[in-house]
Motif scaffolding. Structure first.
Motif, mmCIF file in Angstrom:
data_model
loop_
_atom_site.group_PDB
_atom_site.id
_atom_site.type_symbol
_atom_site.label_atom_id
_atom_site.label_comp_id
_atom_site.label_asym_id
_atom_site.label_seq_id
_atom_site.Cartn_x
_atom_site.Cartn_y
_atom_site.Cartn_z
ATOM 1 N N TYR A 20 0.852 -1.184 0.000
ATOM 2 C CA TYR A 20 0.000 0.000 0.000
ATOM 3 C C TYR A 20 0.889 1.235 0.000
ATOM 4 C CZ TYR A 20 -3.053 3.582 2.060
ATOM 5 O OH TYR A 20 -3.739 4.737 2.319
ATOM 6 N N VAL A 21 0.709 2.082 -0.982
ATOM 7 C CA VAL A 21 1.454 3.333 -1.048
ATOM 8 C C VAL A 21 0.482 4.437 -0.653
ATOM 9 C CG1 VAL A 21 2.750 4.924 -2.522
ATOM 10 C CG2 VAL A 21 2.926 2.449 -2.887
ATOM 11 N N GLY A 22 0.807 5.153 0.404
ATOM 12 C CA GLY A 22 -0.080 6.203 0.908
ATOM 13 C C GLY A 22 -0.284 7.331 -0.079
ATOM 14 N N GLN A 23 -1.239 8.202 0.240
ATOM 15 C CA GLN A 23 -1.602 9.265 -0.685
ATOM 16 C C GLN A 23 -0.684 10.478 -0.627
ATOM 17 O OE1 GLN A 23 -5.579 10.089 0.633
ATOM 18 N NE2 GLN A 23 -4.933 11.725 1.984
ATOM 19 N N GLU A 24 0.219 10.510 0.330
ATOM 20 C CA GLU A 24 1.119 11.644 0.418
ATOM 21 C C GLU A 24 2.013 11.701 -0.821
ATOM 22 O OE1 GLU A 24 1.113 9.242 2.918
ATOM 23 O OE2 GLU A 24 -0.377 10.332 4.083
ATOM 24 N N ASP A 25 2.304 12.889 -1.273
ATOM 25 C CA ASP A 25 3.155 13.059 -2.448
ATOM 26 C C ASP A 25 4.615 12.973 -2.031
ATOM 27 O OD1 ASP A 25 0.875 15.541 -3.666
ATOM 28 O OD2 ASP A 25 1.014 13.441 -4.213
ATOM 29 N N VAL A 26 5.127 11.759 -1.935
ATOM 30 C CA VAL A 26 6.497 11.583 -1.492
ATOM 31 C C VAL A 26 7.416 11.100 -2.613
ATOM 32 C CG1 VAL A 26 5.929 11.206 0.924
ATOM 33 C CG2 VAL A 26 5.992 9.267 -0.630
ATOM 34 N N MET A 27 6.884 10.885 -3.798
ATOM 35 C CA MET A 27 7.709 10.465 -4.933
ATOM 36 C C MET A 27 8.172 11.696 -5.701
ATOM 37 S SD MET A 27 5.765 7.080 -6.273
ATOM 38 C CE MET A 27 4.092 7.559 -5.908
ATOM 39 N N PRO A 28 9.383 11.673 -6.184
ATOM 40 C CA PRO A 28 9.877 12.817 -6.946
ATOM 41 C C PRO A 28 9.009 13.095 -8.180
ATOM 42 C CG PRO A 28 11.689 11.375 -6.344
ATOM 43 C CD PRO A 28 10.418 10.656 -5.998
ATOM 44 N N ALA A 29 8.707 14.354 -8.395
ATOM 45 C CA ALA A 29 7.847 14.750 -9.512
ATOM 46 C C ALA A 29 8.449 14.398 -10.866
ATOM 47 C CB ALA A 29 7.574 16.255 -9.435
ATOM 48 N N HIS A 30 9.769 14.310 -10.949
ATOM 49 C CA HIS A 30 10.432 14.011 -12.222
ATOM 50 C C HIS A 30 10.623 12.511 -12.472
ATOM 51 C CE1 HIS A 30 11.387 18.322 -12.120
ATOM 52 N NE2 HIS A 30 11.316 18.192 -13.420
ATOM 53 N N TRP A 31 10.091 11.676 -11.583
ATOM 54 C CA TRP A 31 10.089 10.236 -11.835
ATOM 55 C C TRP A 31 8.958 9.912 -12.793
ATOM 56 C CZ3 TRP A 31 10.464 7.021 -6.710
ATOM 57 C CH2 TRP A 31 11.792 7.020 -6.261
ATOM 58 N N THR A 32 9.175 8.896 -13.627
ATOM 59 C CA THR A 32 8.067 8.389 -14.433
ATOM 60 C C THR A 32 7.332 7.339 -13.608
ATOM 61 O OG1 THR A 32 9.341 6.594 -15.422
ATOM 62 C CG2 THR A 32 9.368 8.733 -16.588
ATOM 63 N N LEU B 41 -2.479 1.671 -16.835
ATOM 64 C CA LEU B 41 -1.550 2.801 -16.879
ATOM 65 C C LEU B 41 -0.492 2.672 -17.964
ATOM 66 C CD1 LEU B 41 -0.994 3.243 -13.034
ATOM 67 C CD2 LEU B 41 -2.390 4.681 -14.536
ATOM 68 N N SER B 42 -0.647 1.699 -18.849
ATOM 69 C CA SER B 42 0.362 1.491 -19.895
ATOM 70 C C SER B 42 0.605 2.754 -20.704
ATOM 71 C CB SER B 42 -0.071 0.361 -20.830
ATOM 72 O OG SER B 42 -0.088 -0.857 -20.145
ATOM 73 N N GLY B 43 -0.442 3.489 -20.965
ATOM 74 C CA GLY B 43 -0.322 4.699 -21.766
ATOM 75 C C GLY B 43 0.433 5.828 -21.098
ATOM 76 N N VAL B 44 0.586 5.758 -19.781
ATOM 77 C CA VAL B 44 1.294 6.821 -19.052
ATOM 78 C C VAL B 44 2.512 6.291 -18.299
ATOM 79 C CG1 VAL B 44 -0.730 8.306 -18.804
ATOM 80 C CG2 VAL B 44 -0.212 6.614 -17.025
ATOM 81 N N ALA B 45 2.931 5.050 -18.579
ATOM 82 C CA ALA B 45 4.032 4.425 -17.844
ATOM 83 C C ALA B 45 5.329 5.213 -17.945
ATOM 84 C CB ALA B 45 4.250 2.994 -18.334
ATOM 85 N N ASP B 46 5.526 5.944 -19.039
ATOM 86 C CA ASP B 46 6.751 6.716 -19.215
ATOM 87 C C ASP B 46 6.507 8.221 -19.075
ATOM 88 O OD1 ASP B 46 8.535 4.494 -19.698
ATOM 89 O OD2 ASP B 46 7.430 4.211 -21.568
ATOM 90 N N THR B 47 5.419 8.567 -18.409
ATOM 91 C CA THR B 47 5.060 9.959 -18.144
ATOM 92 C C THR B 47 5.492 10.315 -16.727
ATOM 93 O OG1 THR B 47 3.133 9.749 -19.579
ATOM 94 C CG2 THR B 47 3.116 11.579 -18.023
ATOM 95 N N TYR B 48 5.920 11.566 -16.531
ATOM 96 C CA TYR B 48 6.274 12.021 -15.183
ATOM 97 C C TYR B 48 5.091 11.869 -14.239
ATOM 98 C CZ TYR B 48 10.503 14.327 -16.948
ATOM 99 O OH TYR B 48 11.723 14.590 -17.512
ATOM 100 N N ILE B 49 5.392 11.595 -12.982
ATOM 101 C CA ILE B 49 4.358 11.563 -11.957
ATOM 102 C C ILE B 49 3.802 12.973 -11.781
ATOM 103 C CG2 ILE B 49 3.953 11.262 -9.483
ATOM 104 C CD1 ILE B 49 5.952 8.895 -9.673
ATOM 105 N N GLY B 50 4.686 13.923 -11.748
ATOM 106 C CA GLY B 50 4.255 15.314 -11.656
ATOM 107 C C GLY B 50 4.085 15.782 -10.235
ATOM 108 N N GLY B 51 3.741 17.034 -10.126
ATOM 109 C CA GLY B 51 3.560 17.648 -8.816
ATOM 110 C C GLY B 51 3.176 19.109 -8.995
ATOM 111 N N SER B 52 3.423 19.891 -7.972
ATOM 112 C CA SER B 52 3.005 21.294 -8.012
ATOM 113 C C SER B 52 3.728 22.107 -9.072
ATOM 114 C CB SER B 52 3.206 21.941 -6.636
ATOM 115 O OG SER B 52 4.569 21.877 -6.262
ATOM 116 N N SER B 53 4.962 21.738 -9.415
ATOM 117 C CA SER B 53 5.701 22.511 -10.412
ATOM 118 C C SER B 53 6.034 21.738 -11.673
ATOM 119 C CB SER B 53 6.998 23.046 -9.785
ATOM 120 O OG SER B 53 7.811 21.968 -9.382
ATOM 121 N N VAL B 54 5.639 20.463 -11.725
ATOM 122 C CA VAL B 54 5.924 19.621 -12.892
ATOM 123 C C VAL B 54 4.635 18.986 -13.382
ATOM 124 C CG1 VAL B 54 7.188 17.600 -13.740
ATOM 125 C CG2 VAL B 54 8.247 19.104 -12.049
#
Length: 107
Positions: free
Chosen positions: A41-53, A88-101
């Motif tokens: 289970y991965v919590g809902q907090e945004d703890v992954m880097p925004a520049h990760w796919t 999620l195959s269509g977005v597998a190589d898309t950035y996770i994103g965040g407030s500035s990405v």
């Protein structure tokens, strides 16, 4: 506000509050010793880097949860399998994103 996160936390054994009833996994009462081996289970907090796919995030979390001898083989397999399984195959190589990405995340 309606308890979705609390429910997920209880199912994932991340809360220690008392509750009644049984949690079933594939029709069997959940075994607290083996359950963490089959579910993550991965919590809902945004703890992954925004520049990760999405694929990089899956690989990172798989490597953390997998035994050393099988890490590379397993992580490559999971990185292909999970995005497809969750649509999620269509977005597998898309950035996770965040407030500035700009990415798949953003509310």
């Amino acid at each position: 506000g309606c308890g979705k996160s609390t429910l997920l936390d209880m199912l994932a054994m991340k809360k220690t509050a008392k509750y009644s009833g049984d949690v079933l996994v594939n029709g069997h009462v959940r075994d607290s010793r083996t359950f963490p081996r089959i579910a993550v289970y991965v919590g809902q907090e945004d703890v992954m880097p925004a520049h990760w796919t999405v694929r990089e995030a899956i690989k990172f979390n798989t490597v953390l949860k997998t035994q050393t001898a099988t890490k590379h083989m397993m992580s490559e397999h999971v990185c292909d399998l999970l995005p497809e399984a969750f649509g999620l195959s269509g977005v597998a190589d898309t950035y996770i994103g965040g407030s500035s990405v700009r990415g798949i995340s953003g509310g």
